[in-house]
Design an enzyme around this catalytic site. Structure first.
Site, PDB file in Angstrom:
ATOM      1  N   HIS A   1       0.865  -1.243   0.011  1.00 22.97           N
ATOM      2  CA  HIS A   1      -0.080  -0.088   0.114  1.00 22.97           C
ATOM      3  C   HIS A   1       0.757   1.378  -0.194  1.00 22.97           C
ATOM      4  CE1 HIS A   1      -3.975  -1.690   1.179  1.00 22.97           C
ATOM      5  NE2 HIS A   1      -3.477  -2.566   0.591  1.00 22.97           N
TER       6      HIS A   1
ATOM      7  N   ARG B   1       6.638   5.069   3.690  1.00 18.24           N
ATOM      8  CA  ARG B   1       7.263   5.109   4.826  1.00 18.24           C
ATOM      9  C   ARG B   1       8.384   4.281   5.025  1.00 18.24           C
ATOM     10  NH1 ARG B   1       8.216   0.601   8.817  1.00 18.24           N
ATOM     11  NH2 ARG B   1       9.003   1.595  10.604  1.00 18.24           N
TER      12      ARG B   1
ATOM     13  N   LYS C   1      15.832  -6.248  16.712  1.00 24.87           N
ATOM     14  CA  LYS C   1      14.582  -5.611  17.021  1.00 24.87           C
ATOM     15  C   LYS C   1      14.238  -5.664  18.426  1.00 24.87           C
ATOM     16  CE  LYS C   1      10.752  -6.244  14.704  1.00 24.87           C
ATOM     17  NZ  LYS C   1      10.596  -5.177  14.200  1.00 24.87           N
TER      18      LYS C   1
ATOM     19  N   GLU D   1       1.059   3.955   1.608  1.00 27.23           N
ATOM     20  CA  GLU D   1       1.280   4.721   2.791  1.00 27.23           C
ATOM     21  C   GLU D   1       2.673   3.859   3.433  1.00 27.23           C
ATOM     22  OE1 GLU D   1      -3.128   5.148   3.019  1.00 27.23           O
ATOM     23  OE2 GLU D   1      -1.591   3.880   2.283  1.00 27.23           O
TER      24      GLU D   1
ATOM     25  N   CYS E   1      -6.674   3.240   4.360  1.00 26.81           N
ATOM     26  CA  CYS E   1      -7.719   1.966   4.535  1.00 26.81           C
ATOM     27  C   CYS E   1      -8.083   1.718   6.011  1.00 26.81           C
ATOM     28  CB  CYS E   1      -7.238   0.912   3.692  1.00 26.81           C
ATOM     29  SG  CYS E   1      -5.625   0.130   4.362  1.00 26.81           S
TER      30      CYS E   1
ATOM     31  N   ARG F   1      -0.212   3.843  15.029  1.00 21.96           N
ATOM     32  CA  ARG F   1       1.018   3.200  15.844  1.00 21.96           C
ATOM     33  C   ARG F   1       2.201   4.109  15.756  1.00 21.96           C
ATOM     34  NH1 ARG F   1       3.290  -2.831  15.596  1.00 21.96           N
ATOM     35  NH2 ARG F   1       5.553  -2.359  15.960  1.00 21.96           N
TER      36      ARG F   1
ATOM     37  N   LYS G   1      12.260  -6.528   4.207  1.00 24.74           N
ATOM     38  CA  LYS G   1      12.980  -6.328   5.355  1.00 24.74           C
ATOM     39  C   LYS G   1      14.141  -6.810   5.252  1.00 24.74           C
ATOM     40  CE  LYS G   1       9.117  -7.839   8.659  1.00 24.74           C
ATOM     41  NZ  LYS G   1       7.787  -7.930   7.501  1.00 24.74           N
TER      42      LYS G   1
END
Length: 493
Positions: free
Chosen positions: A78, A84, A461, A80, A133, A296, A426
Site C-alpha cells: 500500500h 514510510r 529488534k 503509505e 484504508c 501506531r 525486510k
C-alpha cells in the site's frame, strides 16, 4: 502553518517527474500515492523549505502463505507503507553521513552516547492521496458522493463476497509461491474466474468529483444533519422511499478477537475504532490497515525498532495531509489520534504525538475517480495498477518498482536471488542497517548494539529496549488485539 494544497502539489509534481515504469495506464488503471515531506525552518529567517524525501504508490499486499521466512518479499505494498519504508532508506543514509563525520541535514548528536536527534527546525509530515484504508475510511456519505457498494439486504445475499466497497485490492495469491509475475491481462482473467466462482471482487470506493468543490473537500467535520439520505427501497405502495444514512465501506477485516462487522444496512454496516487487516481475495493477509499503522506511528514513531537504537527520540509526523477524496475530519481524528490518546507510562524519548490533520482540494490525477472520468469505451475495464513505485532521496538506486512482492519484471528463475528483491523488503533494510552499524566507530555505538549475541533480525529488534517498552505500553493500553508477528518470519540474517 502548512498549506495542504502546496504539499499536495509538491507530491504530485514529484510523481510526475518519475520515469514511466510502474505508473498506471492513463484512463484505465488507478493507484494511490503517499509521500514523506521534510520541512526545514531556517533559524535566521522566515524561510521554510519543503522537500519530498520519499514517495510511494500501490494498492496491494501479499497473502499469508506468500510471506517468506527469508524476509525477501515485500508483504505490504500500500502506498503509505511504501512511502514510510522509502523514508527508512533515507534516514539510514542520513545516519551514515552523521556517524561518518560528514554533515547531515537531518541529524545532530544528542546528549546520550551514540544517539542522534533531529537538527533544529527539521520535521516531517505525511501526505496520502486518499484516506487510509481501515478505520479512517469508514466515513459518512454526503450528497456529493455516490454510494460505493450495492444495498445490503441480508448476510445470505453476500456469501462469497466481502460485502463493502474496497479502496485497495490485496494481491491475489497464485498457485505456487514462485510463479512468474502476472501480466495485467492474466490478473484480469484470474479476477474474472474468482467472480464466476463466487469470490466476487469488491466494488471500488468512488465518488463524484464533478460535484465536490474545494470548499466541501476542506470541510472539517461531516455533521449528521448533512448526511445524504440514501434510497433503500420502496416504503409503501404509494412509491415513497425509505431513507437511511449510509457510510463508505472498507474491505479491511476486523482482527481475530474483535466481533465481526454487524453488516447491517446503512450506517450500521461496520464497527468503528477497531483494528483491521487488509483484505485478500480468497486468502487472508497479516497486514494491518494503514489507519492502524499511522496510529501506531503517532506513538512509536515511524523510524521503527532498528533505527531507534541510534535515535534519542522517536520520529513522528507532525502533520498528515490528505488529497481530495471522500473525507471526514472527525473520523480521521478517531482513527489516527483518539484511539491512542490515553496511552501513558511511555519510556523516555516516546510520547503520544497526534498529528495535525489537513485536507487538500487537489486530487491525484491517477485516482480511481479521475481514471473513471477519463475512461473511454473500448479501453477495457478500469482496474488498480498492479505495480508499486518507491522513490526516495538516496544516492544508490533511488527508484524501486515492485509487483507481487518482488522487483517488477522479475522471472520465476530469478526468484529467491538478490536480483529479485525489492530494496524495501525486510532483508534489504536489515542489511542496510547492519551496514550503518559497521560504519559506526565501535566506541560510538549505542549501548544497545554492543552485544555479541545479536545475530538475527529479531535479535536486533528485541534489543531496542526503549522501543519495545513503548510498544508494550501501546499494545496493552490501546491495541491489545494487535496480531503478533510469527517469529519464524523474523529469524533471517
Amino acid at each position: 502553518m502548512v498549506d495542504a494544497d502546496e504539499i499536495a502539489k509538491l507530491c504530485y509534481e514529484r510523481f510526475k517527474q518519475l520515469p514511466r515504469r510502474g505508473k498506471p495506464e492513463p484512463g484505465r488503471e488507478w493507484t494511490l500515492l503517499a509521500a514523506v515531506v521534510r520541512v526545514t525552518r531556517c533559524a535566521n529567517s522566515s524561510t521554510v523549505e519543503k522537500e519530498v524525501v520519499s514517495l510511494g504508490t500501490g494498492t496491494k499486499c501479499v497473502g499469508q502463505t506468500a510471506m517468506s521466512p527469508r524476509g525477501d518479499i515485500l508483504n505490504d505494498s500500500h502506498a503509505e507503507v511504501i512511502a514510510r519504508r522509502g523514508c527508512i532508506r533515507y534516514l539510514i543514509q542520513e545516519l551514515h553521513r552523521a556517524v561518518s563525520g560528514r554533515d547531515s541535514s537531518v541529524f545532530r548528536q544528542a546528549g546520550q552516547a551514540g544517539k542522534w536527534r533531529l537538527q533544529p527546525g527539521v520535521s516531517f509530515l505525511f501526505f496520502t492521496s486518499h484516506t487510509p484504508c481501515g478505520d479512517a475510511s469508514i466515513i459518512p456519505m454526503t450528497n456529493s458522493q455516490s454510494q460505493p457498494c450495492p444495498s445490503v439486504t441480508s448476510v445470505k445475499d453476500r456469501e462469497g463476497t466481502d460485502g463493502g466497497g474496497l479502496k485497495r485490492k490485496a494481491e491475489e495469491p497464485s498457485e505456487g509461491r514462485n510463479t512468474k509475475l502476472l501480466r495485467l491481462e492474466e490478473q484480469e482473467t484470474a479476477e474474472t474466474k474468482l467472480e464466476e466462482s463466487g469470490e466476487s471482487k469488491q466494488p471500488v470506493l468512488s465518488y463524484s468529483s464533478k460535484s465536490e468543490g474545494p470548499s466541501q473537500s476542506r470541510s472539517t467535520k461531516t455533521l449528521p444533519a448533512q448526511l445524504e439520505m440514501k434510497t433503500r427501497g420502496t416504503a409503501d405502495r404509494a412509491g415513497l422511499h425509505q431513507q437511511v444514512p449510509d457510510i463508505h465501506r472498507t474491505g479491511a477485516k476486523c482482527v481475530p478477537g474483535v466481533p465481526a462487522d454487524p453488516l447491517r444496512s446503512g450506517a450500521g454496516y461496520h464497527s468503528t475504532g477497531v483494528l483491521r487487516v487488509k483484505p485478500g481475495r480468497g486468502e487472508p493477509t497479516l497486514s494491518l490497515s494503514c489507519s492502524d499503522k499511522l496510529a501506531r506511528w503517532s506513538v512509536l514513531g515511524f523510524q521503527g525498532a532498528l533505527l531507534s537504537h541510534f535515535l534519542q527520540e522517536a520520529l513522528c509526523f507532525n502533520t498528515v495531509v490528505v488529497g481530495k477524496c471522500p473525507y471526514s475530519q472527525e473520523v480521521m481524528q478517531r482513527a489516527l489520534a483518539t484511539r491512542c490518546s490515553h496511552v501513558s507510562g511511555l519510556p523516555a524519548g516516546f510520547a503520544v504525538c497526534p498529528p495535525a490533520l489537513l485536507q487538500s482540494s487537489l486530487e491525484f490525477p491517477f485516482s480511481q475517480a479521475q481514471t473513471e472520468l477519463r475512461h473511454q469505451a473500448g479501453e477495457g475495464r478500469v482496474s488498480p495498477c498492479g505495480a508499486a513505485i518507491s522513490w526516495c532521496n538516496v544516492t544508490e538506486q533511488p527508484l524501486d518498482v515492485t509487483a507481487n512482492g518482488y522487483k517488477h519484471g522479475v522471472t520465476k528463475k530469478a526468484l529467491g536471488s538478490a536480483t529479485a528483491r525489492s530494496r524495501l523488503c525486510k532483508l534489504e533494510l536489515f542489511h542496510s542497517f547492519l551496514s550503518l552499524v559497521s560504519a559506526t566507530d565501535p566506541s560510538a555505538l549505542p549501548d544497545s548494539l554492543r552485544s555479541a549475541e545479536l545475530q538475527t533480525y529479531l535479535d536486533y529488534k528485541q534489543a531496542s529496549q526503549s522501543y519495545q517498552q513503548a510498544w508494550q505500553q501501546l499494545h496493552s493500553q490501546a491495541f491489545p488485539l494487535w496480531p503478533r508477528s510469527d517469529r519464524d518470519l523474523l529469524l533471517f540474517h
